[in-house]
Write a protein that holds these residues in place. Sequence first.
Motif, PDB file in Angstrom:
ATOM      1  N   ARG A 239      12.640 103.366  23.588  1.00  0.00           N
ATOM      2  CA  ARG A 239      11.361 103.942  24.003  1.00  0.00           C
ATOM      3  C   ARG A 239      10.756 103.219  25.209  1.00  0.00           C
ATOM      4  O   ARG A 239      10.281 103.852  26.155  1.00  0.00           O
ATOM      5  N   VAL A 240      10.747 101.892  25.186  1.00  0.00           N
ATOM      6  CA  VAL A 240      10.140 101.143  26.293  1.00  0.00           C
ATOM      7  C   VAL A 240      10.930 101.370  27.582  1.00  0.00           C
ATOM      8  O   VAL A 240      10.356 101.595  28.650  1.00  0.00           O
ATOM      9  N   ARG A 241      12.257 101.336  27.493  1.00  0.00           N
ATOM     10  CA  ARG A 241      13.072 101.545  28.684  1.00  0.00           C
ATOM     11  C   ARG A 241      12.827 102.942  29.267  1.00  0.00           C
ATOM     12  O   ARG A 241      12.771 103.127  30.475  1.00  0.00           O
ATOM     13  N   GLU A 242      12.692 103.916  28.383  1.00  0.00           N
ATOM     14  CA  GLU A 242      12.431 105.280  28.852  1.00  0.00           C
ATOM     15  C   GLU A 242      11.054 105.367  29.514  1.00  0.00           C
ATOM     16  O   GLU A 242      10.887 106.031  30.547  1.00  0.00           O
ATOM     17  N   TYR A 243      10.066 104.695  28.924  1.00  0.00           N
ATOM     18  CA  TYR A 243       8.706 104.673  29.496  1.00  0.00           C
ATOM     19  C   TYR A 243       8.747 104.089  30.908  1.00  0.00           C
ATOM     20  O   TYR A 243       8.195 104.655  31.851  1.00  0.00           O
ATOM     21  N   LEU A 244       9.412 102.944  31.068  1.00  0.00           N
ATOM     22  CA  LEU A 244       9.473 102.291  32.369  1.00  0.00           C
ATOM     23  C   LEU A 244      10.263 103.139  33.369  1.00  0.00           C
ATOM     24  O   LEU A 244       9.896 103.239  34.542  1.00  0.00           O
ATOM     25  N   ALA A 245      11.349 103.763  32.896  1.00  0.00           N
ATOM     26  CA  ALA A 245      12.207 104.545  33.790  1.00  0.00           C
ATOM     27  C   ALA A 245      11.496 105.789  34.320  1.00  0.00           C
ATOM     28  O   ALA A 245      11.820 106.267  35.405  1.00  0.00           O
ATOM     29  N   ARG A 246      10.525 106.287  33.561  1.00  0.00           N
ATOM     30  CA  ARG A 246       9.764 107.457  34.040  1.00  0.00           C
ATOM     31  C   ARG A 246       8.783 107.070  35.151  1.00  0.00           C
ATOM     32  O   ARG A 246       8.312 107.929  35.884  1.00  0.00           O
ATOM     33  N   ARG A 247       8.487 105.789  35.266  1.00  0.00           N
ATOM     34  CA  ARG A 247       7.460 105.332  36.199  1.00  0.00           C
ATOM     35  C   ARG A 247       8.003 104.513  37.369  1.00  0.00           C
ATOM     36  O   ARG A 247       7.253 104.158  38.273  1.00  0.00           O
ATOM     37  N   GLY A 248       9.254 104.207  37.330  1.00  0.00           N
ATOM     38  CA  GLY A 248       9.826 103.408  38.422  1.00  0.00           C
ATOM     39  C   GLY A 248      11.334 103.481  38.392  1.00  0.00           C
ATOM     40  O   GLY A 248      11.931 103.874  37.390  1.00  0.00           O
ATOM     41  N   ASP A 249      11.945 103.126  39.504  1.00  0.00           N
ATOM     42  CA  ASP A 249      13.407 103.107  39.600  1.00  0.00           C
ATOM     43  C   ASP A 249      13.883 101.671  39.401  1.00  0.00           C
ATOM     44  O   ASP A 249      13.358 100.750  40.031  1.00  0.00           O
ATOM     45  N   LEU A 250      14.895 101.489  38.562  1.00  0.00           N
ATOM     46  CA  LEU A 250      15.477 100.170  38.381  1.00  0.00           C
ATOM     47  C   LEU A 250      16.399  99.876  39.566  1.00  0.00           C
ATOM     48  O   LEU A 250      17.437 100.506  39.732  1.00  0.00           O
ATOM     49  N   ILE A 251      15.996  98.939  40.407  1.00  0.00           N
ATOM     50  CA  ILE A 251      16.791  98.596  41.588  1.00  0.00           C
ATOM     51  C   ILE A 251      17.917  97.642  41.202  1.00  0.00           C
ATOM     52  O   ILE A 251      19.021  97.720  41.721  1.00  0.00           O
ATOM     53  N   GLY A 252      17.630  96.756  40.276  1.00  0.00           N
ATOM     54  CA  GLY A 252      18.659  95.807  39.867  1.00  0.00           C
ATOM     55  C   GLY A 252      18.127  94.890  38.789  1.00  0.00           C
ATOM     56  O   GLY A 252      16.909  94.770  38.608  1.00  0.00           O
ATOM     57  N   ALA A 253      19.039  94.277  38.051  1.00  0.00           N
ATOM     58  CA  ALA A 253      18.644  93.334  36.997  1.00  0.00           C
ATOM     59  C   ALA A 253      19.710  92.264  36.878  1.00  0.00           C
ATOM     60  O   ALA A 253      20.891  92.510  37.120  1.00  0.00           O
ATOM     61  N   ILE A 254      19.261  91.067  36.534  1.00  0.00           N
ATOM     62  CA  ILE A 254      20.174  89.947  36.302  1.00  0.00           C
ATOM     63  C   ILE A 254      19.910  89.429  34.904  1.00  0.00           C
ATOM     64  O   ILE A 254      18.771  89.112  34.581  1.00  0.00           O
TER      65      ILE A 254
END
Length: 245
Positions: free
Chosen positions: A230-245
């Motif tokens: 749910r949280v990942r979906e919430y964030l993904a609706r509001r921004g693009d994930l450019i990268g993660a480490i």
Amino acid sequence: NLGVGGAKTKFAANIAAIKTLKAIESENRLATPDEQAVLAQYVGWGGLAQAFDGNNSSWASEYKQLRELLTDEEYTAAKGSVLNAHYTTPTVINAIYKGLENLGFEGGNILEPAMGVGNFFGTMPETMRQNSRLHGVELDSISGRIARQLYQTADIQIKGYEQTEFSDNFFDAAVGNVPFGSYGVSDKRYNRENFFIHDYFLAKTLDKLAPGGVAALITTKGTLDKENPRVREYLARRGDLIGAI
């Protein structure tokens, strides 16, 4: 050269910084460069829980110093920060700024939503800082007051992030190391989401970014590896994930 030495060394650096801060404030003035060098060595109380244990005989003198130096309110806040007040090493901060530079970010309105004493501001590349307006938030009174002495031209609010009233769609970048924990924050705009504190900081920060703005934040692995999406979906609706480490 932050955070060198063991627990007692870090404790001594914290005490020296607090004494310096209180002396400056008693004279109602700004810190000198020499005083800033002392203040900058403050690393907070993360990992120093023993200093708040009145029954720990090997830390009895440190406990006594803290009780005498801090007001009751400051002591309670400091004790409460033991879980979250972990300073970020310049090695990590420099890598974050390199990432921002690789994306073409050269400066603008920058937010640090949980700034401690402001190591992200202090380590910012000089050209980026010259091209930017710095805004910071810090819940802990001592840390926030030290930050104001270190970064005297920045807008630094000493309050919880949930009490801030920044405009949406304003910041060009957000940087920092958000608080982690399995507990929430009361903010009526987000309460229905029942976010843990780290996810709350990410969600609120995304709302504060201007279109095309970048959030470069350290969070717990719990943001990405929890079973419920749910949280990942919430964030993904509001921004693009450019990268993660």
